[in-house]
Design a protein around this motif. Structure first.
Motif, mmCIF file in Angstrom:
data_model
loop_
_atom_site.group_PDB
_atom_site.id
_atom_site.type_symbol
_atom_site.label_atom_id
_atom_site.label_comp_id
_atom_site.label_asym_id
_atom_site.label_seq_id
_atom_site.Cartn_x
_atom_site.Cartn_y
_atom_site.Cartn_z
ATOM 1 N N ALA A 102 0.827 -1.214 0.000
ATOM 2 C CA ALA A 102 0.000 0.000 0.000
ATOM 3 C C ALA A 102 0.856 1.257 0.000
ATOM 4 O O ALA A 102 0.529 2.245 -0.675
ATOM 5 C CB ALA A 102 -0.931 -0.008 1.219
ATOM 6 N N TRP A 103 1.955 1.230 0.717
ATOM 7 C CA TRP A 103 2.866 2.373 0.757
ATOM 8 C C TRP A 103 3.531 2.573 -0.601
ATOM 9 O O TRP A 103 3.689 3.701 -1.075
ATOM 10 C CB TRP A 103 3.901 2.138 1.853
ATOM 11 C CG TRP A 103 4.811 3.275 2.207
ATOM 12 C CD1 TRP A 103 6.172 3.223 2.232
ATOM 13 C CD2 TRP A 103 4.478 4.605 2.621
ATOM 14 N NE1 TRP A 103 6.708 4.424 2.624
ATOM 15 C CE2 TRP A 103 5.683 5.297 2.888
ATOM 16 C CE3 TRP A 103 3.276 5.271 2.802
ATOM 17 C CZ2 TRP A 103 5.731 6.624 3.301
ATOM 18 C CZ3 TRP A 103 3.308 6.609 3.220
ATOM 19 C CH2 TRP A 103 4.517 7.264 3.467
ATOM 20 N N SER A 106 1.039 4.128 -2.942
ATOM 21 C CA SER A 106 0.853 5.536 -2.597
ATOM 22 C C SER A 106 1.998 6.393 -3.111
ATOM 23 O O SER A 106 1.786 7.515 -3.593
ATOM 24 C CB SER A 106 0.733 5.691 -1.075
ATOM 25 O OG SER A 106 -0.347 4.925 -0.570
ATOM 26 N N ARG A 107 3.223 5.896 -3.046
ATOM 27 C CA ARG A 107 4.377 6.672 -3.492
ATOM 28 C C ARG A 107 4.437 6.771 -5.019
ATOM 29 O O ARG A 107 4.963 7.748 -5.550
ATOM 30 C CB ARG A 107 5.661 6.042 -2.931
ATOM 31 C CG ARG A 107 5.829 6.302 -1.449
ATOM 32 C CD ARG A 107 6.852 5.346 -0.819
ATOM 33 N NE ARG A 107 8.178 5.499 -1.382
ATOM 34 C CZ ARG A 107 9.086 6.383 -0.963
ATOM 35 N NH1 ARG A 107 8.777 7.230 0.018
ATOM 36 N NH2 ARG A 107 10.289 6.440 -1.513
ATOM 37 N N ARG A 109 1.603 6.890 -6.854
ATOM 38 C CA ARG A 109 0.517 7.817 -7.157
ATOM 39 C C ARG A 109 0.881 9.261 -6.822
ATOM 40 O O ARG A 109 0.366 10.187 -7.454
ATOM 41 C CB ARG A 109 -0.737 7.416 -6.368
ATOM 42 C CG ARG A 109 -1.401 6.142 -6.862
ATOM 43 C CD ARG A 109 -2.575 5.764 -5.973
ATOM 44 N NE ARG A 109 -3.317 4.614 -6.496
ATOM 45 C CZ ARG A 109 -4.317 4.021 -5.861
ATOM 46 N NH1 ARG A 109 -4.710 4.469 -4.664
ATOM 47 N NH2 ARG A 109 -4.942 2.996 -6.406
ATOM 48 N N HIS A 110 1.740 9.448 -5.837
ATOM 49 C CA HIS A 110 2.075 10.793 -5.362
ATOM 50 C C HIS A 110 3.592 10.972 -5.398
ATOM 51 O O HIS A 110 4.283 10.767 -4.401
ATOM 52 C CB HIS A 110 1.523 10.988 -3.947
ATOM 53 C CG HIS A 110 0.055 10.704 -3.840
ATOM 54 N ND1 HIS A 110 -0.906 11.518 -4.404
ATOM 55 C CD2 HIS A 110 -0.613 9.668 -3.268
ATOM 56 C CE1 HIS A 110 -2.106 11.018 -4.159
ATOM 57 N NE2 HIS A 110 -1.956 9.900 -3.489
ATOM 58 N N PHE A 243 -4.703 11.796 2.151
ATOM 59 C CA PHE A 243 -3.814 10.661 1.921
ATOM 60 C C PHE A 243 -4.058 9.551 2.940
ATOM 61 O O PHE A 243 -4.107 8.360 2.582
ATOM 62 C CB PHE A 243 -2.363 11.129 1.992
ATOM 63 C CG PHE A 243 -1.362 10.021 1.884
ATOM 64 C CD1 PHE A 243 -0.995 9.520 0.645
ATOM 65 C CD2 PHE A 243 -0.778 9.477 3.015
ATOM 66 C CE1 PHE A 243 -0.069 8.501 0.541
ATOM 67 C CE2 PHE A 243 0.146 8.453 2.929
ATOM 68 C CZ PHE A 243 0.506 7.960 1.680
ATOM 69 N N ASP A 246 -7.109 7.597 2.012
ATOM 70 C CA ASP A 246 -6.866 6.718 0.863
ATOM 71 C C ASP A 246 -5.977 5.537 1.249
ATOM 72 O O ASP A 246 -6.187 4.402 0.780
ATOM 73 C CB ASP A 246 -6.205 7.502 -0.271
ATOM 74 C CG ASP A 246 -7.156 8.494 -0.927
ATOM 75 O OD1 ASP A 246 -8.369 8.429 -0.643
ATOM 76 O OD2 ASP A 246 -6.673 9.340 -1.707
ATOM 77 N N PHE A 247 -4.995 5.779 2.095
ATOM 78 C CA PHE A 247 -4.081 4.710 2.519
ATOM 79 C C PHE A 247 -4.831 3.637 3.304
ATOM 80 O O PHE A 247 -4.634 2.438 3.085
ATOM 81 C CB PHE A 247 -2.954 5.316 3.353
ATOM 82 C CG PHE A 247 -1.898 4.330 3.762
ATOM 83 C CD1 PHE A 247 -0.992 3.839 2.837
ATOM 84 C CD2 PHE A 247 -1.799 3.892 5.075
ATOM 85 C CE1 PHE A 247 -0.012 2.932 3.205
ATOM 86 C CE2 PHE A 247 -0.821 2.989 5.457
ATOM 87 C CZ PHE A 247 0.076 2.501 4.521
ATOM 88 N N LEU A 250 -6.725 1.433 1.024
ATOM 89 C CA LEU A 250 -5.883 0.416 0.413
ATOM 90 C C LEU A 250 -5.652 -0.741 1.368
ATOM 91 O O LEU A 250 -5.740 -1.917 0.991
ATOM 92 C CB LEU A 250 -4.540 1.018 -0.004
ATOM 93 C CG LEU A 250 -4.508 1.881 -1.263
ATOM 94 C CD1 LEU A 250 -3.142 2.540 -1.419
ATOM 95 C CD2 LEU A 250 -4.840 1.050 -2.503
ATOM 96 N N SER A 410 -1.826 14.721 -8.746
ATOM 97 C CA SER A 410 -1.751 14.276 -7.353
ATOM 98 C C SER A 410 -2.207 15.429 -6.469
ATOM 99 O O SER A 410 -2.025 16.597 -6.812
ATOM 100 C CB SER A 410 -0.308 13.884 -6.997
ATOM 101 O OG SER A 410 -0.130 13.795 -5.593
ATOM 102 N N TRP A 412 -0.939 15.786 -3.536
ATOM 103 C CA TRP A 412 0.187 16.115 -2.655
ATOM 104 C C TRP A 412 0.938 17.309 -3.243
ATOM 105 O O TRP A 412 1.819 17.162 -4.098
ATOM 106 C CB TRP A 412 1.127 14.919 -2.482
ATOM 107 C CG TRP A 412 0.846 14.132 -1.245
ATOM 108 C CD1 TRP A 412 0.265 12.903 -1.158
ATOM 109 C CD2 TRP A 412 1.143 14.519 0.110
ATOM 110 N NE1 TRP A 412 0.169 12.492 0.151
ATOM 111 C CE2 TRP A 412 0.692 13.467 0.950
ATOM 112 C CE3 TRP A 412 1.723 15.644 0.692
ATOM 113 C CZ2 TRP A 412 0.825 13.511 2.336
ATOM 114 C CZ3 TRP A 412 1.841 15.693 2.072
ATOM 115 C CH2 TRP A 412 1.404 14.637 2.880
#
Length: 588
Positions: A102-103, A106-107, A109-110, A243, A246-247, A250, A410, A412
């Motif tokens: 999941a991390w 996320s990285r 996507r952002h 974030f 969303d995390f 996931l 994104s 972020w």
């Protein structure tokens, strides 16, 4: 703008090291000679990037707002943000593989979360984000694993270590994830993060745990603490909370195809899809890829010289109105910063009564908290009639995302503006204090609405430029670099406020209703119960947070206990909580 750059790298995957900056302690270690870095090549790309190339990277210069957070952070991480979430979670969710995947998603996507920052010595305009996308899913997982940690510790331990210990983030680590679940520490215990983080590109395969079949969500049965950390120059509170929501989706979301809780294999499939769509050999996205733009680029810009001059004069005139003569007494003893964060929440039924009472008086809880701070300070200083002649000023932040004219890939990115609320520092003796309280709450509401008026964008742009100049000026002083006349303090000739002070007593960060961001029903198996947020402060820092979460009003007070006269601050906080009860929920 984004600068894709390509280097003639050798066939084996190189390690990428990003040069660290000098801080107050002296020069940090120099990268080894064999280190490979994507070169800075100016304003245009020299050649088209190739897909899945280990030498592919993108650059974008920091804007003024980002610089105002980046430059002061170099020495000790001032303003590095954190978000702590306490929860009960189903034990089948607490696996390293699930969180690492999941991390990693996320990285991807952002990209700012996975970027680094580079700066040419003494050239503060050269500060730039550098993003090197992972060359494959395995590298994405490896990078994610290198920027997270399972550790032992309570909520207090996690927050205290982040705020008062060695800096967790750095110029090559702009985000970090810390997890603590006492009953699952045996699952994953990598070493603590180094004091000087390095971003490397190892290609070791992921070690996945045995797959579990999908099924209905398991009831939460284990405690879990999560701390998400990010530098303030890559984002703001809105980004951080969006974030986190969303995390969690996931981690514990429902798979749309099966209707069952998402498995680790399905998470890996999402990661594969995200990477292939952006960087796979059949991807068309690489040609249109762009790091999120600066705040200044997204704000509407004056199109004529006259309009720009008028905006500047309006900004300077507006700044003259902010008179504040109240401040907390400082500690006579100089000691290193130590931030504490006392936090209080009110039961849901009490919170509902408070909301109802604020609505009946025509204000929000956010506006009421300005008045709470005002009356609390007036009571602390009630014996100082001479000192209370000058007004009290409180600063706060404003979300500028609705004003931006760019579609970002994104969320972020940094998009905050700033405004002040000025109120009298005394309470009239010939009027009921309750009437004074609600009058000042409505005054705070009016001032906040005016700050968000038609001139918001032009003033936000001017403020960003002013903050950028100030940050560069102070950075030159810190680094013993010659001054640049272009960053000299702007003269307010002809716009005098007769030498009246402009000091803010305290800052209020009013986050509103966070239950509007956290979609609790979309991550079954997780039951959130605690939220604390803030940032690493400079010496003498002080900030109050107010927000509603899981149906409760939360008040959090982060302050440097070594920087102030402690009895005065403790009395103010006691009065702040007392006034909250007295005016917002008198029935209690």
């Amino acid at each position: 703008m984004e600068l894709p750059c390509v280097s003639n790298a050798p066939a084996p995957l190189p390690k990428i090291f990003v040069e660290e900056f000098h801080d107050a302690a002296g020069a940090l270690p120099t990268p080894p000679p064999e280190a490979f870095a994507c070169p800075h090549i100016g304003d245009e790309a020299r050649s088209a990037p190739s897909l899945a190339s280990p030498s592919l990277c993108f650059e974008r210069r920091l804007g003024d707002s980002e610089l105002s957070y980046f430059l002061p952070s170099r020495a000790d991480g001032v303003n590095d943000m954190y978000l702590h979430l306490g929860m009960r979670a189903a034990s089948n969710l607490l696996t390293p593989t699930r969180f690492e995947t999941a991390w990693a998603i996320s990285r991807i996507r952002h990209p700012l979360l996975a970027s680094s920052v580079e700066l040419n010595d003494g050239d503060y305009h050269s500060a730039r984000f550098v993003y090197a996308p992972p060359i494959g899913v395995q590298e994405a997982l490896s990078d994610a694993r290198g920027s997270m940690q399972w550790k032992e510790g309570s909520k207090h331990d996690l927050i205290d270590g982040y705020l008062n210990g060695p800096r967790t983030l750095g110029n090559s680590r702009l985000s970090y994830l810390i997890l603590s679940s006492p009953s699952h520490l045996h699952l994953h215990t990598p070493p603590s993060p180094p004091k000087t983080p390095q971003l490397s590109r190892p290609g070791s395969p992921a070690s996945f745990s045995e797959e579990r079949p999908g099924g209905p969500p398991v009831a939460p049965d284990a405690e879990l603490d999560i701390l998400i950390a990010a530098t303030h120059f890559v984002g703001d509170g809105i980004a951080l909370h969006t974030f986190a929501n969303d995390f969690l989706q996931l981690i514990a979301g429902i798979d749309e195809g099966t209707g069952a809780q998402r498995t680790e294999a399905q998470l890996l499939a999402i990661l594969e899809e995200e990477w292939q769509r952006r960087w796979g050999t059949d991807s068309s996205d690489v040609q249109s890829f762009a790091l999120p733009s600066t705040l200044e680029r997204g704000l509407p810009m004056a199109t004529t010289r006259f309009a720009r001059a008028a905006a500047r004069v309006d900004f300077l005139n507006d700044q003259q109105k902010f008179i504040g003569g109240q401040s907390f007494p400082r500690s006579p003893v100089k000691r290193g910063r130590h931030t504490i964060v006392p936090t209080l929440s009110f039961e849901p039924e009490v919170t509902r009564r408070m909301l109802k009472r604020c609505k009946a008086n025509g204000v929000s809880i956010s506006s009421a908290l300005f008045a709470v701070a005002n009356i609390a300070w007036a009571r602390v200083t009630q014996d100082d009639r001479e000192g209370s002649k000058l007004p009290m000023m409180v600063y706060s932040a404003m979300n500028l995302r609705p004003q931006l004219r760019l579609n970002q890939l994104s969320y972020w990115f940094l998009a905050v503006g700033y405004f002040n609320v000025v109120l009298p520092a005394f309470v009239p003796r010939d009027a009921p204090v309750e009437r004074t309280f609600w009058h000042r709450a409505r005054s705070a509401k009016s001032q906040s609405a005016k700050a968000a008026g038609p001139l918001l964008c032009s003033r936000a742009r001017e403020m960003a430029e002013e903050r950028g100049r100030r940050a560069r000026r102070w950075a030159r002083e810190d680094d013993s670099v010659a001054a640049d006349p272009a960053d000299a303090e702007v003269s307010h000739t002809g716009l005098s406020r007769q030498n009246a002070p402009s000091r803010a007593l305290i800052g209020l960060s009013l986050l509103g209703n966070l239950d509007g961001i956290y979609q609790h029903a979309k991550f079954p198996g997780i039951a959130l119960h605690t939220l604390t947020t803030g940032s690493r402060q400079r010496s003498g820092g002080m900030l109050i947070f107010g927000y509603t979460f899981v149906g409760r009003l939360w008040l959090s007070f982060g302050w440097d206990i070594h920087g102030f006269d402690v009895p005065v601050v403790e009395r103010f906080w006691s009065e702040f909580l007392s006034c909250t009860h007295e005016f917002l929920d008198p029935a209690s």
